[in-house]
Design an enzyme around this catalytic site. Structure first.
Site, short mmCIF file in Angstrom:
data_model
loop_
_atom_site.label_atom_id
_atom_site.label_comp_id
_atom_site.label_asym_id
_atom_site.label_seq_id
_atom_site.Cartn_x
_atom_site.Cartn_y
_atom_site.Cartn_z
N LYS A 89 8.22 20.50 3.66
CA LYS A 89 7.62 21.69 4.29
C LYS A 89 7.51 22.88 3.35
CE LYS A 89 7.23 19.98 8.52
NZ LYS A 89 5.94 19.90 9.24
N GLU A 111 5.98 28.74 13.59
CA GLU A 111 6.52 27.93 14.67
C GLU A 111 7.37 26.85 14.00
OE1 GLU A 111 3.76 27.18 13.17
OE2 GLU A 111 4.14 25.06 12.82
N SER A 377 9.90 12.10 3.60
CA SER A 377 9.55 13.51 3.84
C SER A 377 10.74 14.46 3.95
CB SER A 377 8.68 13.62 5.10
OG SER A 377 9.35 13.10 6.22
C1 LIG Z 1 11.33 15.71 7.48
C2 LIG Z 1 10.11 15.85 8.27
N1 LIG Z 1 9.16 14.91 8.19
C3 LIG Z 1 8.03 14.99 8.91
C4 LIG Z 1 7.79 16.04 9.78
C5 LIG Z 1 6.54 16.03 10.59
O1 LIG Z 1 5.61 16.98 10.19
P1 LIG Z 1 4.31 16.59 9.40
O2 LIG Z 1 3.65 15.48 10.15
O3 LIG Z 1 3.49 17.82 9.37
O4 LIG Z 1 4.69 16.16 8.05
C6 LIG Z 1 8.76 17.05 9.88
C7 LIG Z 1 8.54 18.18 10.80
O5 LIG Z 1 9.35 18.98 11.08
C8 LIG Z 1 9.93 16.95 9.11
O6 LIG Z 1 10.88 17.88 9.19
#
Ligand SMILES: Cc1ncc(COP(=O)(O)O)c(C=O)c1O
Lengths: 393, 264
Positions: A89, A111, A377
């Site tokens: 993020k 948000e 992620s």
């Molecule tokens: C670690 C992690 N992966 C994925 C997401 C999902 O968001 P996005 O689909 O925008 O990557 C989040 C959202 O808070 C997250 O914290």
């Protein structure tokens, strides 16, 4: 076919800016300026420098040998969990706060669902000395307590969203309402590739550093720049958009998007938008979203706060509709088991969002010679309480 | 069977006719299905009986982005009561036997999209709806795809402007409009205010001096005789929403006349 945004802000039939007039000046200001600001060398220099020295980029591309052995294919992990603040993020929040400064904004709102985007926003606001208000659903405040505490330590004000399902969708509504009420001095840092044009494109550009690095790192390790598959979980879709970005036009790279099935697609408690959604408008964008026959947006469910969103970004709706992306949905149970397995096999505790991406190896076979990059992620620290309760740890 | 109230769609729309009258327009917004599911028609009858000039029928939506707490809450309640698009159309089926003032449906675009934009517009024409206000269907998206459908069914689409809307865009919106321009009084979500300050007065004057072809009707923040009077000093009329919803919450539908008398 193009997978990038067109001049009107659309990906195929999806996207646009379905916003009340009150938001027109704000979004128009961004639309008119973002490309120029992003391409400006002084912006790029500052952005790249912060990604390197502050975020810790490039993040490693790690060959997960034991996981690869178990599933008889070659798995690489793109280690976004090692970014400062623990998830991808922050790539976006660094970019957007630099943009906000160049637009002369004095106040930041955001948000958050899992709290990762809230923390990433609070972090860059501390870094730049800007006041920060983060809207978070009351339910999420309870299930992501450590992140709420982090935001507070970083000096942000966390305002509970009490309407609707009191999760990410409602936090986003509240942030948008705040922006309507503060149209001049405030920049809204959206946390995913959602919202009105140009947000989906802008956020994707900031996150595209992920696939840019994958290409060079893969070249070093494998002598080729293209993997066979890129896998990512999709809430709104920002980590996925970043991981796919530079491969979108290379059809030989398979794109796999993993959504949260919650308690099962047909259980009535799910967040699998591609399976359950229809075309509609959410948060200013025409995309696929979960709704009643009457067009009321329904309340999604996932054990993972970051995937608990009834829509997907318009890019992903387009990838789904055009067949460019393969969409798989994963239940709470399967995701939690996969998270535990990766912890034991690789010594990495993933965020529950990311655990969904890992669960596909039980559902779908790859060839031994395939190179599969999973975008890791985020890390699981924020989710320990949920893991503890689930596994009676 | 053209009766006395049947209008020829090539002729003037009821909104346009009303705007030509030499008087200030009082328009009232309410959320269909609130406070009770079956209150829609009685509310409209009471409003007309007490001299209201135009009615905005709110089609409730789960995620009303441009609305403050009062209308959020009436929308949630209305949906819980069981209001939905088809039911609203059923309630309004023979409304033109009783109501002759202009009627506008105000709502968010998603329920319209799900109903089918063309089917929705067709139904509005059958019932005798004169126009739509869909805050999240802005000019560009409207013109890209939907304008011909609205026109085909004789529906006016009213656009919003705010104190932040630039002059060039106001002129664009004026060009694209054929009814009135919905002038949002302040940069805010909907909600009643006690009074207007200098910034609003300046804004009202600035718009009045632009010589726009469409009359303007002020909405958001009108709550009493004082704000109604201030808003309509230059503008053609004003719209009351949240204050009326609050009145319904507190007093039910019995004393609508009392509320209107306190406005003008
Ligand atoms: C670690 C992690 N992966 C994925 C997401 C999902 O968001 P996005 O689909 O925008 O990557 C989040 C959202 O808070 C997250 O914290």
């Amino acid at each position: 076919m193009s997978y990038h945004v067109d001049e009107h802000g659309y990906y195929g039939e999806f996207g646009g800016a379905f916003i009340p007039e009150m938001l027109y000046p704000n979004t128009e200001e961004i639309r008119m300026n973002y490309r120029q600001i992003l391409e400006d060398p002084s912006f790029q220099k500052e952005f790249r420098q912060l990604l390197k020295d502050y975020v810790g980029r490039p993040t490693p591309l790690y060959h997960a040998a034991r996981l690869s052995e178990k599933y008889n294919t070659k798995i690489y992990l793109k280690r976004e969990d090692l970014c400062h603040t623990g998830a991808h993020k922050v790539n976006n929040t660094i970019g957007q706060i630099l943009l906000a400064k160049r637009l002369g904004k004095k106040r930041i709102i955001a948000e958050t669902g899992a709290g990762q985007h809230g923390v990433a926003t609070a972090t860059v606001c501390a870094l730049m000395g800007m006041p920060c208000v983060v809207y978070m659903g009351e339910v999420d405040i309870a299930r992501q307590a450590p992140n709420v505490a982090r935001m507070k330590m970083l000096g942000a004000e966390v305002r509970p969203a009490m309407s609707g399902s009191r999760t990410l969708k409602d936090a986003t509504n509240e942030a948008i309402r705040d922006w309507i009420n503060n149209p001049v001095d405030t920049h809204y840092i959206i946390g995913s590739v959602v919202g009105p044009h140009p947000y989906p494109d802008m956020v994707a550009r900031f996150q595209s550093v992920i696939s840019e690095e994958i290409k060079t790192q893969l070249e070093e390790k494998e002598g080729k720049r293209l993997p066979d598959y890129v896998v990512a979980c999709v809430g709104g879709g920002s980590n996925a958009a970043g991981a796919y970005y530079h491969f979108l036009d290379r059809e030989e790279v398979g794109i796999i998007a993993v959504e949260a099935a919650g308690k099962g697609i047909d259980s009535g408690e799910s967040a699998a938008t591609s399976a359950l959604g229809k075309v509609g408008i959410i948060h200013g964008s025409k995309t696929l979203l979960m709704q009643t026959a009457d067009g009321q947006i329904t309340e999604p469910y996932s054990i993972s706060a970051g995937l608990d969103y009834p829509g997907v970004g318009p890019l992903h709706a387009h990838l789904f509709r055009s067949g460019r992306g393969e969409f798989i949905s994963i239940t709470d149970e399967a995701a939690m088991q996969a998270g535990l397995e990766v912890s034991k096999l690789e010594g990495i505790i993933p965020a529950i969002e990311t655990s969904h991406a890992f669960a596909i190896f039980k559902q779908r076979a790859f060839r031994p010679e395939d190179i599969v990059v999973v975008n890791l992620s985020g890390r699981g620290d924020k989710d320990l309480q949920t893991y503890i309760e689930f596994f009676n740890l | 069977m053209p009766g006395p109230f049947r209008i020829d769609f090539d002729s003037m729309n009821r909104i346009q006719e009303k705007l030509q009258e030499d008087k200030k327009i009082l328009s009232i917004y309410f959320t269909a299905g609130y406070p009770r599911l079956e209150d829609t028609v009685p509310i409209m009858e009471a409003l007309q009986q007490h001299g209201v000039d135009m009615i905005e029928i709110g089609l409730p939506f789960s995620d009303p982005l441009a609305d403050g707490p009062t209308i959020q809450q009436s929308s949630t309640r209305a949906l819980r009561n069981g209001m939905h698009t088809e039911l609203l159309f059923q309630q309004l089926q023979s409304i033109r036997e009783r109501i002759h003032i202009p009627l506008v449906i105000m709502g968010y675009f998603n329920p319209v999209l799900q109903y089918g934009v063309e089917a929705f517009c067709k139904k509005c024409q059958e019932i005798g709806i004169d126009g739509l206000i869909l805050p999240d269907l802005p000019l560009r998206e409207y013109q890209l795809e939907y304008e011909p459908i609205f026109k085909k069914y004789g529906l006016l689409n009213m656009f919003l402007i705010t104190p932040q809307t630039g002059e060039e865009r106001i002129r664009q919106i004026d060009q694209a409009s054929e009814g009135f321009i919905y002038m949002v009084s302040t940069a805010s979500t909907t909600g009643a205010m006690e009074g207007f300050g200098d910034p609003q007065r300046d804004y009202f004057e600035r718009i009045a001096s632009m010589g726009l072809k469409n009359p303007q009707i002020v909405g958001f923040g009108i709550s009493n005789a004082q704000t109604f009077e201030a808003a309509t000093r230059q503008a053609k009329g004003a719209i009351i929403g949240s204050a009326f919803i609050k009145h319904l919450t507190e007093s039910g539908i019995e004393d609508i006349g009392g509320f209107i008398k306190r406005i003008r």
